[in-house]
Design a protein around this motif. Structure first.
Motif, PDB file in Angstrom:
ATOM      1  N   GLY A 245       0.592  -1.234   0.134  1.00 33.36           N
ATOM      2  CA  GLY A 245      -0.004  -0.014  -0.008  1.00 33.36           C
ATOM      3  C   GLY A 245       0.837   1.287   0.052  1.00 33.36           C
ATOM      4  O   GLY A 245       0.254   2.252   0.380  1.00 33.36           O
ATOM      5  N   VAL A 246       2.169   1.318  -0.346  1.00 35.28           N
ATOM      6  CA  VAL A 246       3.113   2.326  -0.258  1.00 35.28           C
ATOM      7  C   VAL A 246       3.289   2.942  -1.806  1.00 35.28           C
ATOM      8  O   VAL A 246       3.628   2.044  -2.478  1.00 35.28           O
ATOM      9  N   GLU A 247       2.841   4.021  -2.075  1.00 37.40           N
ATOM     10  CA  GLU A 247       3.352   4.744  -3.362  1.00 37.40           C
ATOM     11  C   GLU A 247       4.722   4.871  -3.211  1.00 37.40           C
ATOM     12  O   GLU A 247       5.422   5.220  -2.282  1.00 37.40           O
ATOM     13  N   VAL A 248       5.454   4.547  -4.658  1.00 39.74           N
ATOM     14  CA  VAL A 248       6.990   4.638  -4.650  1.00 39.74           C
ATOM     15  C   VAL A 248       7.251   5.766  -5.828  1.00 39.74           C
ATOM     16  O   VAL A 248       6.425   5.411  -7.029  1.00 39.74           O
ATOM     17  N   SER A 249       8.114   6.505  -5.545  1.00 42.16           N
ATOM     18  CA  SER A 249       8.693   7.339  -6.552  1.00 42.16           C
ATOM     19  C   SER A 249      10.103   7.070  -6.855  1.00 42.16           C
ATOM     20  O   SER A 249      10.793   7.073  -5.785  1.00 42.16           O
TER      21      SER A 249
END
Length: 276
Positions: A245-249
């Motif tokens: 559930g973690v957004e990654v950039s």
């Protein structure tokens, strides 16, 4: 896992939840090609992270660079192949890194705390909870955790089969603390459909909805002389984090102010969307 978040008032007096952001910086971002510390960039990075903390972010900082900094301190220009030499350099460099971070963050009225982790620190529920409790308490105290792998104790990463140059470590930490986002700073602008160092026509991918075999095949290279990670380790980290559930950039770390662009929702680097 239930998110444990603090609330703050915005400019209008309305309570808002603090965003929890894990920021991982690679060795190539922290140092010059000769392995010595890029003080100008590190100082900019500490300033931006301090400012993000001031504006309401809960910043967790995962920093590579101990071996490279140790190389510079010891006057070496080539990464050694012997594990015991890497361990010694990590011990030298970790001391120098934390001295530098303590001084630079202190100039912006922020304190830091060091956490050196190994794979074994998160292998059981009790150990995982101990790590979570420590980070939660540091954030409540408005202290920025600085996390690295304990290379002098655990040699798996030095031999290429543990967390993976802190990319996977940052993803594991992001999952443990239920972070909103993970931002990985590296030496290229994001994920390309082919190697941009060898193909001038390579195209950057702005958003990845799902990491599959085709996406993994796009990763190329093994990193620079100063680090051990490459784009493939970042993809594995993104895969791990997005499934939790973690957004990654993944963005270019040459200009630390790019972090504002990510957090403000602007198009920069490559964004990997959380799996729903």
């Amino acid at each position: 896992m239930k998110k444990c978040k603090m609330k703050i008032r915005n400019e209008t007096g309305v309570f808002m939840e603090k965003k929890r952001t894990v920021i991982k910086v690679g060795t190539s971002t922290l140092t010059y090609e000769n392995g010595k510390i890029n003080y100008r960039r590190v100082e900019q990075l500490c300033k931006v992270l301090s400012d993000l903390q001031n504006r309401g972010e809960q910043v967790i900082f995962v920093s590579s660079g101990a071996i490279a900094v140790g190389m510079g301190k010891a006057g070496l220009d080539k990464r050694p192949s012997e594990t015991k030499k890497k361990q010694a350099l990590a011990a030298i460099g970790q001391c120098e890194l934390m001295f530098m971070y303590d001084k630079l963050f202190g100039e912006y009225n922020h304190s830091v705390a060091q956490l050196l982790l190994t794979r074994y620190a998160v292998e059981t529920e009790q150990k995982r909870q101990n790590v979570i409790n420590t980070i939660d308490e540091l954030l409540k105290m408005n202290i920025i955790p600085v996390i690295n792998e304990n290379d002098t104790v655990t040699i798996d990463e030095l031999e290429g089969n543990n967390f993976g140059d802190n990319d996977m470590l940052s993803a594991i930490v992001a999952g443990l603390v239920s972070a909103d986002r993970l931002i990985i700073l590296t030496d290229i602008d994001g994920l390309y459909d082919s190697n941009p160092r060898t193909n001038p026509n390579a195209k950057k991918l702005d958003v990845i909805e799902k990491i599959n075999a085709e996406i993994l095949e796009m990763a190329a290279g093994t990193g620079s002389n100063r680090g051990t990670g490459g784009m493939i380790t970042k993809l594995h980290a993104a895969d791990y984090a997005t499934k939790r559930g973690v957004e990654v950039s993944v963005i270019n770390g040459s200009n630390p102010e790019n972090l504002y662009e990510v957090i403000d929702g602007k198009k920069i680097g490559t964004k990997f969307l959380p799996v729903k």
